[in-house]
Design an enzyme around this catalytic site. Structure first.
Site, PDB file in Angstrom:
ATOM      1  N   GLY A 179     -23.675 -19.574 -24.984  1.00 51.49           N
ATOM      2  CA  GLY A 179     -24.210 -19.531 -26.158  1.00 51.49           C
ATOM      3  C   GLY A 179     -23.557 -18.938 -27.439  1.00 51.49           C
ATOM      4  CE  LYS A 188     -36.410 -10.424 -27.739  1.00 50.74           C
ATOM      5  NZ  LYS A 188     -37.394 -11.192 -27.673  1.00 50.74           N
ATOM      6  NE  ARG A 204     -21.197 -30.125 -24.815  1.00 48.94           N
ATOM      7  CZ  ARG A 204     -22.605 -29.895 -25.294  1.00 48.94           C
ATOM      8  NH1 ARG A 204     -23.682 -30.716 -25.349  1.00 48.94           N
ATOM      9  NH2 ARG A 204     -23.100 -28.702 -24.736  1.00 48.94           N
ATOM     10  N   GLY A 257     -26.224 -22.525 -20.791  1.00 49.55           N
ATOM     11  CA  GLY A 257     -27.100 -22.314 -19.671  1.00 49.55           C
ATOM     12  C   GLY A 257     -26.495 -22.061 -18.227  1.00 49.55           C
TER      13      GLY A 257
END
Ligand code: AMP
Length: 395
Positions: free
Chosen positions: A353, A197, A35, A376
């Protein structure tokens, strides 16, 4: 879209929101500098113009002032990476910070203390944002990882710079990459969605069906689709309350002329363990007591062909339980295929992710076009949401 290139920073102080939320070990050393490296081009541009940088960031989730979350721990690393001495001030607002900024000369870098030592930061408090705005002439947002948060330093502060605000190079690159996939990419456009999912990806699927030509579905989500179509999935991961939704997605894709590619064969295991017994079977013939944990070789080949024929590729989510060596093959094979297609001219974006973790773990990081730095924030972009940190600069 205003970027750094629209400004000359000579004798200007740039107050830059960076994402220096880096991992530290027990000795408070930075264990992954990605980062900080990513923010370097923005910092260097300001310094080379003859300006100075006031860097602000959060680190972790402190409850009030906690030394373990102090940004002074990263001063040396920022110095090593930028090659410039870094001054540090033990508060991000108030007299101390304002004095440190006033003393800053062109070519210098000042790092402010953790923004989240003040609870006003996450609350998006306006007067706190106003205090931050006193620390520079031009506001630069280069923190994609927090662009989906309407915090004081990421969003509200921009109000105080109606004309003097812009994106840093990193954030501009993130926006450009997402646009390339969602708006301007060459066809055929392929999205690969894996992971656990259906429920966590449904908003993304809904949003991208209008923008893509092919959709590859893999990972744990597969089995909800296969069961919905009448297949036998044994003990594989499934969301029984999403069976109708799965069929609706397939119908919707068909009506929009999106070709959906599901696995045809799977590696099954008799336990959720790397040491389990394994076998390879058709995806819709999984015996009871067994669960699908990775895609099989025929699926690898089928998916590779789709990847190979695509000109724009988005990848979110692994094809199997890649954390276990015996179920990582499908994800690795997909990484190879994307790397190959990228070499042949396709644009590939990996984001959100676990696929980012997989790409890094298996060494594909430099073989795809772009790896997003925001989990996110990336997912929310793919869901079609306008990120507050981005909107605040565009307004
Ligand atoms: P997500 O955060 O939704 O992208 O999900 C990532 C997780 O999905 C990873 O931790 C994978 O281990 C998991 N996963 C992928 N394939 C499967 C599968 N076939 N069964 C269970 N979990 C899976």
């Amino acid at each position: 879209m205003k970027t750094l290139n629209d400004f000359n920073f000579e004798n200007k102080k740039a107050v830059i929101r960076v994402d220096f939320n880096v991992p530290l070990n027990d000795d408070f050393q930075v264990t992954d500098t990605t980062r900080i490296q990513s923010a370097k081009p923005t910092i260097i541009k300001v310094l080379e113009d003859g300006g100075s940088c006031v860097l602000m960031s959060h680190l972790g989730r402190p409850k009030g002032v906690q030394d373990e979350f102090s940004l002074r721990h990263i001063v040396d690393t920022v110095e090593d990476i930028t090659g410039v001495e870094v001054k540090f001030v033990a508060n991000c607002v108030g007299q101390e910070a304002e004095e440190a900024v006033a003393n800053l000369e062109p070519g210098q870098i000042l790092l402010l203390e953790n923004l989240r030592f003040h609870e006003e930061e996450e609350k998006g408090d306006k007067s706190f944002a106003e205090q931050l705005s006193k620390l520079g002439d031009i506001y630069v947002n280069d923190a994609f990882g927090t662009a989906h948060r309407a915090h004081a330093s990421t969003t509200v502060v921009a109000e105080f710079f109606p004309y003097n605000k812009c994106f840093g190079y990193l954030l501009a690159k993130e926006i450009e990459s997402i646009n390339k996939v969602m708006e301007t990419g060459d066809k055929p456009v392929l999205a690969i969605l894996g992971g656990a999912k259906v429920s966590s990806k449904i908003t993304i699927i809904d949003n991208i069906l209008d923008k893509i030509d092919h959709l590859i579905i893999g990972g744990g989500m597969t089995f909800t689709f296969i069961k919905a179509q009448g297949g036998k999935i044994g003990n594989s991961l499934v969301e029984d309350d999403k069976l109708n939704l799965a069929l609706e997605i397939l119908d919707k894709a068909k009506s929009k002329n999106v070709q959906v590619h599901l696995p045809v064969d799977v590696i099954i295991a008799d336990a959720f363990s790397n040491d389990a017994h394994t076998n390879t079977v058709a995806v819709n013939e999984i015996p009871d007591g067994w669960m699908g944990l990775d895609v099989g070789p025929n699926t690898e080949a089928k998916f590779a062909q789709v990847v190979n024929e695509s000109k724009t590729i988005l990848w979110n989510g692994p094809l199997g339980v890649f954390e276990m060596e015996n179920f990582a093959k499908g994800t690795i094979a997909l990484g190879y295929a994307i790397a190959e297609s990228t070499k042949n001219g396709a644009f590939s974006l990996v984001g959100g992710g676990d696929s980012v973790a997989a790409v890094k773990q298996f060494g594909f990081e430099n073989k795809v076009s772009y790896v997003s730095t925001g989990g996110g924030a990336m997912l929310e972009s793919l869901e079609g949401k306008t990120l507050p940190g981005i909107a605040a600069i565009l307004e």
